[in-house]
Design a protein around this motif. Structure first.
Motif, PDB file in Angstrom:
ATOM      1  N   GLU A 119      15.958  -0.432  -3.090  1.00  0.00           N
ATOM      2  CA  GLU A 119      15.075  -1.298  -3.869  1.00  0.00           C
ATOM      3  C   GLU A 119      14.723  -2.585  -3.131  1.00  0.00           C
ATOM      4  O   GLU A 119      13.578  -3.042  -3.172  1.00  0.00           O
ATOM      5  CB  GLU A 119      15.730  -1.650  -5.214  1.00  0.00           C
ATOM      6  CG  GLU A 119      15.845  -0.479  -6.173  1.00  0.00           C
ATOM      7  CD  GLU A 119      16.424  -0.905  -7.509  1.00  0.00           C
ATOM      8  OE1 GLU A 119      15.943  -0.410  -8.540  1.00  0.00           O
ATOM      9  OE2 GLU A 119      17.356  -1.734  -7.530  1.00  0.00           O
ATOM     10  N   ASN A 125      12.017  -0.365   0.125  1.00  0.00           N
ATOM     11  CA  ASN A 125      10.845  -0.382  -0.756  1.00  0.00           C
ATOM     12  C   ASN A 125       9.936  -1.562  -0.438  1.00  0.00           C
ATOM     13  O   ASN A 125       8.710  -1.399  -0.274  1.00  0.00           O
ATOM     14  CB  ASN A 125      11.307  -0.437  -2.213  1.00  0.00           C
ATOM     15  CG  ASN A 125      10.165  -0.250  -3.190  1.00  0.00           C
ATOM     16  OD1 ASN A 125       9.492  -1.202  -3.566  1.00  0.00           O
ATOM     17  ND2 ASN A 125       9.935   0.990  -3.607  1.00  0.00           N
ATOM     18  N   ILE A 174       2.270  -1.430  -4.847  1.00  0.00           N
ATOM     19  CA  ILE A 174       3.227  -2.103  -5.724  1.00  0.00           C
ATOM     20  C   ILE A 174       4.529  -1.316  -5.694  1.00  0.00           C
ATOM     21  O   ILE A 174       4.528  -0.088  -5.747  1.00  0.00           O
ATOM     22  CB  ILE A 174       2.689  -2.225  -7.166  1.00  0.00           C
ATOM     23  CG1 ILE A 174       3.664  -3.011  -8.048  1.00  0.00           C
ATOM     24  CG2 ILE A 174       2.375  -0.856  -7.773  1.00  0.00           C
ATOM     25  CD1 ILE A 174       3.061  -3.464  -9.354  1.00  0.00           C
ATOM     26  N   LEU A 200       8.202  -0.057  -6.966  1.00  0.00           N
ATOM     27  CA  LEU A 200       8.902   0.262  -8.204  1.00  0.00           C
ATOM     28  C   LEU A 200      10.165   1.053  -7.859  1.00  0.00           C
ATOM     29  O   LEU A 200      10.305   1.578  -6.764  1.00  0.00           O
ATOM     30  CB  LEU A 200       8.043   1.128  -9.127  1.00  0.00           C
ATOM     31  CG  LEU A 200       6.687   0.619  -9.584  1.00  0.00           C
ATOM     32  CD1 LEU A 200       5.902   1.747 -10.234  1.00  0.00           C
ATOM     33  CD2 LEU A 200       6.867  -0.525 -10.585  1.00  0.00           C
ATOM     34  N   SER A 201      11.039   1.148  -8.829  1.00  0.00           N
ATOM     35  CA  SER A 201      12.104   2.146  -8.771  1.00  0.00           C
ATOM     36  C   SER A 201      12.077   2.892 -10.105  1.00  0.00           C
ATOM     37  O   SER A 201      11.309   2.548 -11.007  1.00  0.00           O
ATOM     38  CB  SER A 201      13.469   1.494  -8.553  1.00  0.00           C
ATOM     39  OG  SER A 201      13.944   0.889  -9.754  1.00  0.00           O
ATOM     40  N   ASP A 226      12.219   0.744 -13.361  1.00  0.00           N
ATOM     41  CA  ASP A 226      11.136  -0.082 -13.891  1.00  0.00           C
ATOM     42  C   ASP A 226      10.424   0.618 -15.040  1.00  0.00           C
ATOM     43  O   ASP A 226       9.920   1.746 -14.903  1.00  0.00           O
ATOM     44  CB  ASP A 226      10.145  -0.409 -12.777  1.00  0.00           C
ATOM     45  CG  ASP A 226      10.751  -1.343 -11.739  1.00  0.00           C
ATOM     46  OD1 ASP A 226      11.205  -2.429 -12.119  1.00  0.00           O
ATOM     47  OD2 ASP A 226      10.782  -0.962 -10.554  1.00  0.00           O
ATOM     48  N   LEU A 254      10.816   4.362 -15.985  1.00  0.00           N
ATOM     49  CA  LEU A 254       9.974   5.400 -15.397  1.00  0.00           C
ATOM     50  C   LEU A 254      10.708   6.734 -15.316  1.00  0.00           C
ATOM     51  O   LEU A 254      10.157   7.791 -15.640  1.00  0.00           O
ATOM     52  CB  LEU A 254       9.529   4.957 -13.997  1.00  0.00           C
ATOM     53  CG  LEU A 254       8.852   5.997 -13.108  1.00  0.00           C
ATOM     54  CD1 LEU A 254       7.558   6.485 -13.738  1.00  0.00           C
ATOM     55  CD2 LEU A 254       8.588   5.417 -11.721  1.00  0.00           C
ATOM     56  N   ILE A 298       3.099   4.378 -16.784  1.00  0.00           N
ATOM     57  CA  ILE A 298       2.862   3.264 -15.890  1.00  0.00           C
ATOM     58  C   ILE A 298       2.208   3.727 -14.587  1.00  0.00           C
ATOM     59  O   ILE A 298       1.333   3.054 -14.035  1.00  0.00           O
ATOM     60  CB  ILE A 298       4.178   2.496 -15.591  1.00  0.00           C
ATOM     61  CG1 ILE A 298       3.924   1.304 -14.655  1.00  0.00           C
ATOM     62  CG2 ILE A 298       5.231   3.410 -14.976  1.00  0.00           C
ATOM     63  CD1 ILE A 298       2.993   0.261 -15.193  1.00  0.00           C
ATOM     64  N   PRO A 331       1.534   3.269  -5.913  1.00  0.00           N
ATOM     65  CA  PRO A 331       2.928   3.046  -6.296  1.00  0.00           C
ATOM     66  C   PRO A 331       3.869   3.531  -5.189  1.00  0.00           C
ATOM     67  O   PRO A 331       3.698   4.617  -4.644  1.00  0.00           O
ATOM     68  CB  PRO A 331       3.099   3.890  -7.558  1.00  0.00           C
ATOM     69  CG  PRO A 331       1.702   4.198  -8.022  1.00  0.00           C
ATOM     70  CD  PRO A 331       0.876   4.265  -6.777  1.00  0.00           C
ATOM     71  N   ILE A 337       7.862   4.164  -4.685  1.00  0.00           N
ATOM     72  CA  ILE A 337       8.965   4.337  -5.633  1.00  0.00           C
ATOM     73  C   ILE A 337      10.286   4.625  -4.928  1.00  0.00           C
ATOM     74  O   ILE A 337      10.400   5.576  -4.151  1.00  0.00           O
ATOM     75  CB  ILE A 337       8.633   5.469  -6.620  1.00  0.00           C
ATOM     76  CG1 ILE A 337       7.338   5.117  -7.368  1.00  0.00           C
ATOM     77  CG2 ILE A 337       9.777   5.690  -7.610  1.00  0.00           C
ATOM     78  CD1 ILE A 337       6.743   6.259  -8.133  1.00  0.00           C
TER      79      ILE A 337
END
Length: 284
Positions: free
Chosen positions: A101, A105, A120, A122-123, A126, A129, A153, A164, A166
């Protein structure tokens, strides 16, 4: 200097593929040597941005195993694996979370955003998800798998023109954090989003009759053919989880899965935008 007529002909030759994929979702699982080598990493980033600018909706799912190992050694923790799965106790989980993270990332997001506000990070934690479940009943085992995905999302971000990126960690309803195999996460997202393609960037050329001979690469395979190759042990070892994941997502209406060598310069573009391709394409 490239002949201008040849350049136009080359563009025209890929235009049918571009039209086919505009607006479609492609999930890219990014890992292996292509993540370690800075020159290859830049090529992967360039390929992803090019596909994105063509109007293809790209999602990146990443692991980071070698980098996790480096940080574990720095903390005097010896990496341990069982049946190819990282043994993840509480202390190891803290390192996994920090690396995936906080380091991997954000590094990928920063590289993508050097050219504009595209990505953007994310993990699975978030906005919940990814809803994980543990792989074992051992309370000191923080390895999980995907129980459910909430794609809301991701659909929103894709429709707004973002990429995204991830990290493959997630937390359950109690806040307990799990380390999840990135291939598993990529497959689950591809199913949830009804992706056109799932692409595994790996250190192998794809599925081969003889792993020591790249010229035995099988460029097109159907599920029955894959099962026959598993039965005859042509597909074995570390390739088995990838093909099992591939079969699963194909049965959920993902149109094709590609296993390609990320060490080939611009492998993503060659696989997506040329008819010759460079890896193995799996279909029903």
């Amino acid at each position: 200097m490239l002949n201008s007529t040849q350049f136009i002909q080359d563009l025209m030759s890929i235009s049918p593929l571009i039209r086919q994929y505009i607006g479609q979702v492609i999930v890219v699982k990014y890992g292996g040597s292509a993540m370690q080598n800075e020159s290859l990493k830049k090529m992967v980033i360039d390929d992803i941005l090019f596909l994105h600018l063509l109007g293809i909706k790209i999602i990146i799912v990443h692991g980071g195993g070698p980098i996790i190992n480096q940080w574990l050694y720095r903390c005097n923790i010896k990496p341990s694996f069982q049946n190819g799965v990282r043994i993840t106790d509480k202390e190891t989980m803290e390192i996994v979370q920090m690396v995936l993270e906080g380091k991997v990332n954000k590094n990928l997001v920063s590289m993508l955003n050097l050219f504009g506000n595209y990505a953007i990070g994310l993990s699975g934690r978030d906005l919940n998800l990814i809803h994980p479940v543990p792989l074992s009943s051992n309370s000191n085992d923080f390895v999980g798998t995907v129980h459910r995905v909430d794609p809301k999302i991701l659909n929103s971000l894709l429709n707004d023109g973002y990429i995204p990126v991830i990290a493959s960690v997630a937390s359950d309803s109690t806040g307990r954090i799990y380390n999840i195999n990135a291939d598993t996460v990529a497959g689950a997202l591809a199913k949830a989003l009804k992706a056109e393609k799932l692409i595994f960037l790996t250190d192998t050329f794809g599925i081969m009759y003889d792993i020591s001979k790249p010229d035995t690469l099988l460029k097109t395979l159907t599920v029955p053919e894959i099962l026959d190759l598993k039965e005859s042990n042509v597909i074995s070892g570390g390739m088995i989880p990838k093909v099992d994941c591939s079969i699963d997502v194909l049965r959920f209406n993902v149109q094709s899965v590609h296993i390609i060598n990320g060490c080939i310069p611009h492998a993503l573009l060659l696989e997506v935008l040329t008819s010759e391709r460079v890896g193995s394409m799996l279909t029903l």
